[in-house]
Design an enzyme around this catalytic site. Structure first.
Site, short mmCIF file in Angstrom:
data_model
loop_
_atom_site.label_atom_id
_atom_site.label_comp_id
_atom_site.label_asym_id
_atom_site.label_seq_id
_atom_site.Cartn_x
_atom_site.Cartn_y
_atom_site.Cartn_z
N HIS A 19 0.86 -1.21 0.00
CA HIS A 19 0.00 0.00 0.00
C HIS A 19 0.89 1.24 0.00
O HIS A 19 1.47 1.60 1.02
CB HIS A 19 -0.90 0.01 1.24
CG HIS A 19 -1.88 1.14 1.23
ND1 HIS A 19 -3.24 0.95 1.38
CD2 HIS A 19 -1.73 2.47 1.09
CE1 HIS A 19 -3.86 2.11 1.33
NE2 HIS A 19 -2.96 3.07 1.15
N HIS A 21 1.53 5.39 -1.65
CA HIS A 21 1.19 6.58 -2.45
C HIS A 21 2.47 7.17 -3.02
O HIS A 21 3.39 7.50 -2.27
CB HIS A 21 0.48 7.63 -1.59
CG HIS A 21 -0.80 7.14 -1.01
ND1 HIS A 21 -2.02 7.31 -1.63
CD2 HIS A 21 -1.05 6.44 0.12
CE1 HIS A 21 -2.97 6.75 -0.89
NE2 HIS A 21 -2.41 6.21 0.17
N LEU A 22 2.51 7.31 -4.34
CA LEU A 22 3.72 7.85 -4.98
C LEU A 22 3.53 9.25 -5.55
O LEU A 22 4.50 9.91 -5.88
CB LEU A 22 4.17 6.93 -6.12
CG LEU A 22 4.96 5.69 -5.75
CD1 LEU A 22 5.31 4.91 -7.02
CD2 LEU A 22 6.22 6.01 -4.97
N ASN A 47 -5.19 7.28 -6.02
CA ASN A 47 -5.91 8.53 -5.66
C ASN A 47 -5.14 9.76 -6.12
O ASN A 47 -4.76 10.62 -5.33
CB ASN A 47 -6.21 8.59 -4.15
CG ASN A 47 -4.97 8.62 -3.28
OD1 ASN A 47 -3.93 8.08 -3.65
ND2 ASN A 47 -5.08 9.25 -2.12
N LYS A 105 -9.38 -0.16 -5.80
CA LYS A 105 -9.43 0.49 -4.48
C LYS A 105 -10.77 1.15 -4.23
O LYS A 105 -11.25 1.95 -5.04
CB LYS A 105 -8.31 1.54 -4.40
CG LYS A 105 -8.27 2.35 -3.12
CD LYS A 105 -7.74 1.54 -1.94
CE LYS A 105 -7.91 2.28 -0.62
NZ LYS A 105 -6.75 3.06 -0.24
N HIS A 142 -10.51 1.31 1.91
CA HIS A 142 -10.30 2.32 2.95
C HIS A 142 -11.51 2.21 3.87
O HIS A 142 -12.60 2.65 3.52
CB HIS A 142 -10.19 3.73 2.35
CG HIS A 142 -9.91 4.77 3.39
ND1 HIS A 142 -8.70 5.42 3.51
CD2 HIS A 142 -10.67 5.23 4.41
CE1 HIS A 142 -8.74 6.23 4.55
NE2 HIS A 142 -9.93 6.14 5.11
N HIS A 180 -4.51 -0.43 5.91
CA HIS A 180 -4.02 0.38 7.03
C HIS A 180 -4.95 0.32 8.25
O HIS A 180 -5.50 1.32 8.69
CB HIS A 180 -3.78 1.84 6.62
CG HIS A 180 -4.83 2.46 5.73
ND1 HIS A 180 -6.18 2.45 6.03
CD2 HIS A 180 -4.72 3.10 4.54
CE1 HIS A 180 -6.82 3.07 5.06
NE2 HIS A 180 -5.97 3.47 4.15
N LEU A 225 -5.06 9.30 7.97
CA LEU A 225 -6.38 8.66 8.04
C LEU A 225 -6.25 7.22 7.60
O LEU A 225 -5.59 6.96 6.60
CB LEU A 225 -7.38 9.41 7.13
CG LEU A 225 -7.79 10.78 7.68
CD1 LEU A 225 -8.58 11.55 6.63
CD2 LEU A 225 -8.62 10.64 8.96
N ASP A 254 1.42 2.69 3.53
CA ASP A 254 0.58 3.86 3.34
C ASP A 254 1.43 5.14 3.36
O ASP A 254 0.93 6.20 3.75
CB ASP A 254 -0.55 3.94 4.38
CG ASP A 254 -1.67 4.89 3.95
OD1 ASP A 254 -1.77 5.18 2.74
OD2 ASP A 254 -2.42 5.35 4.82
N HIS A 258 3.27 14.61 1.53
CA HIS A 258 2.58 15.89 1.29
C HIS A 258 3.61 16.99 1.45
O HIS A 258 4.61 16.83 2.15
CB HIS A 258 1.47 16.11 2.34
CG HIS A 258 0.26 15.26 2.12
ND1 HIS A 258 -0.76 15.60 1.27
CD2 HIS A 258 -0.09 14.07 2.66
CE1 HIS A 258 -1.70 14.65 1.29
NE2 HIS A 258 -1.31 13.71 2.13
N ALA A 270 -3.99 14.92 5.50
CA ALA A 270 -3.71 13.62 6.15
C ALA A 270 -2.66 12.84 5.39
O ALA A 270 -2.74 12.72 4.17
CB ALA A 270 -5.00 12.81 6.22
O1 DOR Z 1 -3.45 9.57 5.65
C1 DOR Z 1 -3.77 9.25 4.52
N1 DOR Z 1 -3.18 9.82 3.43
N2 DOR Z 1 -4.72 8.35 4.36
C2 DOR Z 1 -5.21 8.05 3.15
O2 DOR Z 1 -6.08 7.24 3.09
C3 DOR Z 1 -4.73 8.77 1.95
C4 DOR Z 1 -3.38 9.29 2.13
C5 DOR Z 1 -2.97 10.29 1.07
O3 DOR Z 1 -3.18 10.03 -0.12
O4 DOR Z 1 -2.41 11.33 1.42
ZN ZN Z 2 -3.38 5.06 1.53
#
Ligand code: DOR
Ligand code: ZN
Length: 351
Positions: A19, A21-22, A47, A105, A142, A180, A225, A254, A258, A270
């Protein structure tokens, strides 16, 4: 009684991240190398803005990721599609015919970052889920309800009771990964359910609880989250599950980078960024639980088994060589603050 000898080195098969995020573009190019250095494969979250909804978009995104990898890298990005109210059976058939797409997803609309296009009502996606069940494509969930009247700390538990349990009963052959997980409720649900239901656990949910985020001031870099929960019973249940050797629980960071200013804001977003030290963070958590011997199963074996893929055979080495996590990493034209910035980690991946 003899004292236990101090372990100075761990060898394990190269782990995978189930899991991740790139992001895209310059932001993605800033972080992808960190994961590629550690992991053999990773399930890449869809996402983006706009979300990855079709096989064509997934393949274009994959190309972008692969072209950002160092030439010597064998890292394999495993792509996913973003389930929406409009996902069709044909989208699922296309996914199942594509070797690089591994899962779909489910974000409840409004649950988290870039989830506006998520599912508004589950019956809207029954035809897609039926097809996924048929094609044996895993549904990645999720697991949080989004109603205003449900307390944020209860959203995962309410999701299990009101959405997930009925869903898994309605689609008894559907393969599901509850992503997660953050609560004892999830640990219990997954433990008691059939073998086709698994869960990922992040390093930050193993190493932190809501006190880390809220005591002594609000710490935005701990905000993610589903939100961090209490130590007892939730964090403790996650640690017990991850280190239990139960193959239903496997590694998923996860890691969600950011921009620093978007986290350190009056309305901070988040996501915890942990790709800089993913396997080292898990090693710390397992060592704290006195369960280092269970790390390889969780990090390198059970996820591959769940997805029906070959386990990695290449071996990596972690050494007990304390190091300080940097204050920040560059991230596109800005910075990302890593999990446990300026704190000391015990284990270091040797290359
Ligand atoms: O904390 C999170 N950040 N939870 C998620 O489900 C998405 C992720 C994000 O893409 O930043
Ligand atoms: Zn995630």
């Amino acid at each position: 009684m003899l004292a236990k000898p101090l372990i100075k080195q761990i060898k394990l098969a190269r782990p995978d991240d189930w899991h991740l995020h790139l992001r895209q573009g310059k932001a993605m190019r800033s972080v992808v190398g960190m994961t590629a250095r550690q992991m053999g494969r990773a399930i890449i979250m869809p996402n983006l803005s706009p979300p990855v909804k079709t096989v064509k978009q997934a393949l274009d995104y994959r190309k972008e990721v692969v072209s950002a990898l160092p030439k010597s890298s064998n890292f394999n990005p495993l792509m996913t599609l973003y389930l929406t109210d409009n996902t069709t059976k044909q989208d699922i058939i296309n996914a199942s015919n594509e070797e690089h797409v591994y899962a779909v997803k489910l974000y409840p609309a409004g649950a988290t970052t870039n989830s506006e296009s998520g599912v508004t009502s589950l019956p809207n996606v029954y035809p897609a889920l039926e097809q996924m069940q048929k094609e044996s494509i895993p549904l990645l969930v999720h697991g949080e309800v989004t109603h205003d009247d449900i307390d944020i700390f209860d959203r995962e538990a309410v999701f299990i009771e009101t959405i997930l349990e009925p869903l898994t009963n309605k689609f008894p052959g559907l393969r599901v990964v509850l992503e997660h997980i953050t609560t004892k409720d999830s640990v219990d649900f997954v433990t008691q359910s059939r073998d086709t239901i698994g869960a990922t656990i992040t390093a930050h949910h193993l190493l932190a609880n809501r006190n880390h985020m809220l005591v002594g001031g609000i710490k935005p870099h701990y905000y993610c989250l589903p939100v961090l929960k209490r130590k007892v019973p939730h964090q403790d249940a996650l640690i017990a599950a991850a280190t239990s050797g139960n193959p239903k629980f496997f590694l998923g960071t996860d890691s969600a980078p950011h921009y620093q200013n978007e986290k350190e804001s009056a309305c901070g977003c988040a996501g915890v960024f942990s790709a800089h030290a993913a396997i080292e963070l898990y090693a710390d958590a397992f060592e704290k639980a006195n369960k280092l011997d269970m790390l390889e199963g969780f990090a390198s074996n059970y996820g591959a088994d769940f997805y029906g893929l070959k386990r990695n055979t290449e071996i990596i080495t972690l050494e007990k060589r304390p190091w300080m996590v940097p204050k920040s990493y560059s991230f596109s034209d800005s910075k990302v603050i890593p999990f446990l910035a300026e704190e000391q980690l015990s284990w270091r991946l040797m290359l």
